[in-house]
Design a protein around this motif. Structure first.
Motif, PDB file in Angstrom:
ATOM      1  N   ALA A  59      -8.799  10.337  20.290  1.00 57.47           N
ATOM      2  CA  ALA A  59      -7.746   9.405  20.727  1.00 57.47           C
ATOM      3  C   ALA A  59      -7.974   8.023  20.125  1.00 57.47           C
ATOM      4  N   ILE A  62      -6.856   7.977  16.607  1.00 55.15           N
ATOM      5  CA  ILE A  62      -5.385   7.960  16.532  1.00 55.15           C
ATOM      6  C   ILE A  62      -4.877   6.536  16.738  1.00 55.15           C
ATOM      7  N   TYR A  79      -4.511  13.081  10.184  1.00 59.14           N
ATOM      8  CA  TYR A  79      -3.872  12.605  11.416  1.00 59.14           C
ATOM      9  C   TYR A  79      -3.354  13.786  12.239  1.00 59.14           C
ATOM     10  N   ASN A  80      -2.731  14.763  11.535  1.00 61.20           N
ATOM     11  CA  ASN A  80      -2.264  15.962  12.243  1.00 61.20           C
ATOM     12  C   ASN A  80      -3.414  16.649  12.966  1.00 61.20           C
ATOM     13  N   PHE A  83      -4.542  14.518  16.229  1.00 61.46           N
ATOM     14  CA  PHE A  83      -3.793  14.637  17.477  1.00 61.46           C
ATOM     15  C   PHE A  83      -3.846  16.065  18.022  1.00 61.46           C
ATOM     16  N   THR A  84      -3.999  17.044  17.128  1.00 60.28           N
ATOM     17  CA  THR A  84      -4.142  18.422  17.608  1.00 60.28           C
ATOM     18  C   THR A  84      -5.452  18.594  18.380  1.00 60.28           C
ATOM     19  N   HIS A  86      -7.316  16.281  19.671  1.00 65.66           N
ATOM     20  CA  HIS A  86      -7.285  15.470  20.895  1.00 65.66           C
ATOM     21  C   HIS A  86      -6.632  16.280  22.028  1.00 65.66           C
ATOM     22  N   TYR A 392       7.936   8.730  21.278  1.00 60.81           N
ATOM     23  CA  TYR A 392       6.809   8.219  22.057  1.00 60.81           C
ATOM     24  C   TYR A 392       7.114   8.118  23.546  1.00 60.81           C
ATOM     25  N   VAL A 395       5.433  11.037  24.914  1.00 61.43           N
ATOM     26  CA  VAL A 395       3.985  10.815  24.927  1.00 61.43           C
ATOM     27  C   VAL A 395       3.605   9.945  26.128  1.00 61.43           C
ATOM     28  N   ARG A 459       6.945  10.842  17.692  1.00 62.62           N
ATOM     29  CA  ARG A 459       5.531  11.134  17.853  1.00 62.62           C
ATOM     30  C   ARG A 459       5.034  11.907  16.630  1.00 62.62           C
ATOM     31  N   ARG A 460       3.721  11.999  16.505  1.00 60.84           N
ATOM     32  CA  ARG A 460       3.070  12.832  15.496  1.00 60.84           C
ATOM     33  C   ARG A 460       3.282  12.357  14.049  1.00 60.84           C
ATOM     34  N   HIS A 462       1.817   9.280  11.260  1.00 65.79           N
ATOM     35  CA  HIS A 462       0.791   8.242  11.191  1.00 65.79           C
ATOM     36  C   HIS A 462       1.307   6.969  10.527  1.00 65.79           C
TER      37      HIS A 462
END
Lengths: 551, 106
Positions: A59, A62, A79-80, A83-84, A86, A392, A395, A459-460, A462
């Motif tokens: 996190a 990110i 980045y993918n 977050f996966t 995390h 977001y 999120v 979201r998702r 970067h």
């Protein structure tokens, strides 16, 4: 020099050292082969803390990347993966086992006056299964990670992704069984092992919440396990299940996945609600307002939670008619959730409220869960979801439920029962300070994300347009405050193990059978099977007899 | 709770039935019965599962509480199927966008 032995837990010279679950035997083997529900709870506590730290590091990376609009810290592929991983670490390996496997394990037998859970060896096995699942998933992370998102949507996961999907999936498949076994153990324990006089409506609400949670674990987890097997069969044997080219349907994966994973949100939040009921009653010195309504609202959330999964799929190409049904059903979950919030608030009314650290977390829970729940209604509304989906806003919404709700409840439980688990008091001033830091850090991290999502930041990704930077910097600043807030308790709780004052059997003057036994509890919890003669939370009646009279 | 002792004869009978149904499954696989292929295979599977649940898993001799739990498992399966199919069976109901001749993208 005084040769009189000093009791390590009461600190009183001359008092004989009492056997408890921590000192009854020593050594690694005594822990790894234990069938004591309390020790298994501690094993889980250590394991999930490792995954919490791991998920926290992901996190942090990110948030670091999102400080600037450009992709300057990590590549888009990395980045993918961040977050996966995390999501995988936090959801499957921390949040789902958090309160049930640690505090449920430790407390349910004590709350119902039993010596252990119904199947102690199965209980230990569930921890081993968790650990094996953890090793697979950790290996997948170490060997390059996985990039599908924690949702593993087909056909990306089944056909296209070149990351370690299979290894992660195997880890989660194995992990699921530990969740099923814990749920099974709790249901049988609650049905069969209650102390004489402990009727269903005298059970602490923590136990009701765990009963509801266990139902979801047993009924939902097999479905996600099967979904993972189906992805594997399609990847390996080219069976047409999700891939349209082979005659499959990609939305079928989302149906199967969310049939478990939406109720899984309630696996995370229901135990926290149980904790809040205990803490609010204790620190208001009052009976819980509307006990049966809170008890049945837990079951209602568990059942209704299974009927709403399609709200994750409004923009996926799912039939709009099914969408309407799922939208209406989703609104229904707000009712039992609101029943709880209103009843807790009514419990506070005219209560003798004191603001110890567990209470601060519980009050934080009520406010943040309410925001998380109400923003859920925005997303359950078909038309607004078209605008907000995959932004977001989503999120922020689910972090208000999972961090603001589930983790606040977890921290409340940690502080409330820490004296019972360890026999030591934590420093109250530091604990209140940390609770405040966490509250401020949390809101600064996630509230700006509601605004970002509403303004259209997806979201998702970067990278993002420069006009979103101010809110993202606020969010990252909040995350760093939040991180400090989580590190402070780690330090003072560990400190208290050696230097904390002895807690005594019932430092909060709380009700409930777990407080009638010494801290830390003896190996078999109770010297004599307790007989229950009064309702839970009978705070107006005379207090429980002191430790010396019971044992 | 006293355990019900199931006579060995019942177990052998159930075992023989399961083997027989397995042979039937293999045998019907050699005939193309069109749409019936699926239904026959499913019917045999459901029959076998029911026998296993009732006798091997002792549900037939268990308390009503156990029946409730078994029943709830099937109820939840029904929830999964009905709500999933509520999507599949109603996808075609929406009017097509102008210029489209089917829901399948060209």
């Amino acid at each position: 020099m005084d040769a009189t032995p000093i009791n390590a837990h009461s600190g009183t010279p001359g008092e004989p050292i009492r056997a408890n679950y921590l000192n009854v035997n020593y050594g690694l083997k005594s822990w790894l082969l234990t069938t004591d529900h309390k020790r298994i709870g501690i094993l889980y506590l250590i394991s999930i803390t490792i995954f919490f730290a791991l998920g926290g590091i992901f996190a942090a990376l990110i948030r670091l990347e999102l400080m600037t609009p450009e992709g300057d810290v990590v590549s888009s592929e990395m980045y993918n993966k961040l977050f996966t991983m995390h999501g995988v670490a936090m959801i499957f390996f921390f949040l789902i086992p958090s309160i049930p496997a640690v505090f449920g394990n430790f407390l349910i037998p004590m709350m119902i006056g039993a010596r252990d859970v119904a199947f102690p060896r199965l209980n230990l096995m569930s921890w081993y299964i968790y650990s094996i699942g953890g090793v697979f998933t950790f290996a997948a992370m170490a060997l390059g990670g996985v990039d599908t998102g924690w949702t593993f949507y087909a056909p990306y996961s089944s056909t296209y992704s070149n990351s370690n999907v299979a290894l992660t999936a195997v880890g989660i498949f194995i992990l699921g069984f530990s969740s099923i076994l814990t749920g099974l153990n709790f249901i049988v324990t609650i049905h069969k092992m209650r102390a004489p006089g402990l009727t269903w409506f005298r059970l602490p609400l923590f136990v009701w919440a765990h009963y509801a949670t266990s139902l979801i674990q047993i009924l939902g987890t097999p479905v996600v396990a099967i979904s993972i097997v189906l992805v594997a069969l399609e990847r390996l044997l080219k069976l047409g299940i999700f891939d349209p080219k082979l005659g499959g349907d990609p939305l079928l994966f989302q149906h199967l996945f969310w049939f478990y994973s939406h109720p899984a949100v309630y696996i995370m939040i229901l135990p926290s609600m149980g904790v809040v009921s205990e803490v609010i009653a204790c620190f208001s010195r009052k009976r819980v307002f509307g006990y049966p309504f809170i008890a049945f609202s837990s079951l209602a959330i568990a059942v209704l939670g299974f009927l709403v999964w399609g709200h994750h799929m409004f923009t996926s190409g799912q039939s709009v008619y099914a969408g309407m049904i799922f939208s209406v059903l989703t609104m229904l979950v707000a009712i039992p959730s609101a029943v709880k919030v209103f009843n807790w608030t009514a419990t506070l009314y005219k209560g003798s409220v004191s603001y110890q650290a567990p209470m601060l977390y519980a009050l934080g829970f009520i406010g943040l869960f309410t925001i998380g729940g109400l923003t859920g209604l925005f997303l359950a509304t078909l038309a607004t979801d078209v605008h907000l989906h995959d932004t977001y806003f989503v999120v922020a919404h689910f972090h208000y439920i999972m961090v603001g709700g589930a983790i606040m409840g977890y921290m409340a439980a940690m502080h409330f029962w820490w004296p019972k688990m360890t026999g030591r008091l934590y420093p109250e001033g530091w604990a209140k300070f940390a609770a405040l830091v966490i509250f401020v850090g949390f809101n600064l991290t996630f509230f700006p994300q509601f605004v970002l999502g509403y303004l259209g930041m997806p979201r998702r990704y970067h990278v993002y347009p420069p006009e979103f930077q101010v809110l993202n910097v606020m969010s990252t600043a909040g995350a760093s405050i939040l991180a400090v807030g989580y590190i402070i308790p780690l330090i003072y709780l560990l400190w208290s193990l050696k230097y904390g004052p002895a807690a005594g059997a019932n430092p909060w003057q709380a009700k409930g059978l777990e407080w009638t036994t010494p801290s830390p509890p003896p190996p078999h919890n109770f010297e004599r099977t307790p007989v229950v003669t009064e309702e839970a939370y009978a705070y107006e009646s005379k207090p429980y007899p002191e430790e010396a009279e019971v044992v | 709770m006293a355990h019900h002792v199931v006579p060995q004869k019942i177990y052998l009978l159930v075992f023989a039935t399961l083997i027989l149904l397995t042979l039937v499954t293999v045998d019907v696989a050699f005939y193309d019965l069109g749409l019936l292929n699926l239904y026959i295979a499913l019917a045999i599977a459901v029959t076998k599962a029911t026998i296993v649940i009732l006798y091997f898993m002792h549900v037939k001799y268990s308390s009503r509480l156990v029946w409730v739990f078994v029943g709830s498992g099937f109820f939840w399966l029904a929830v999964l199927l009905v709500l999933t199919l509520s999507d599949f069976f109603t996808r075609g109901w929406s009017p097509l966008p102008s210029g489209w001749t089917s829901m399948v993208m060209p």
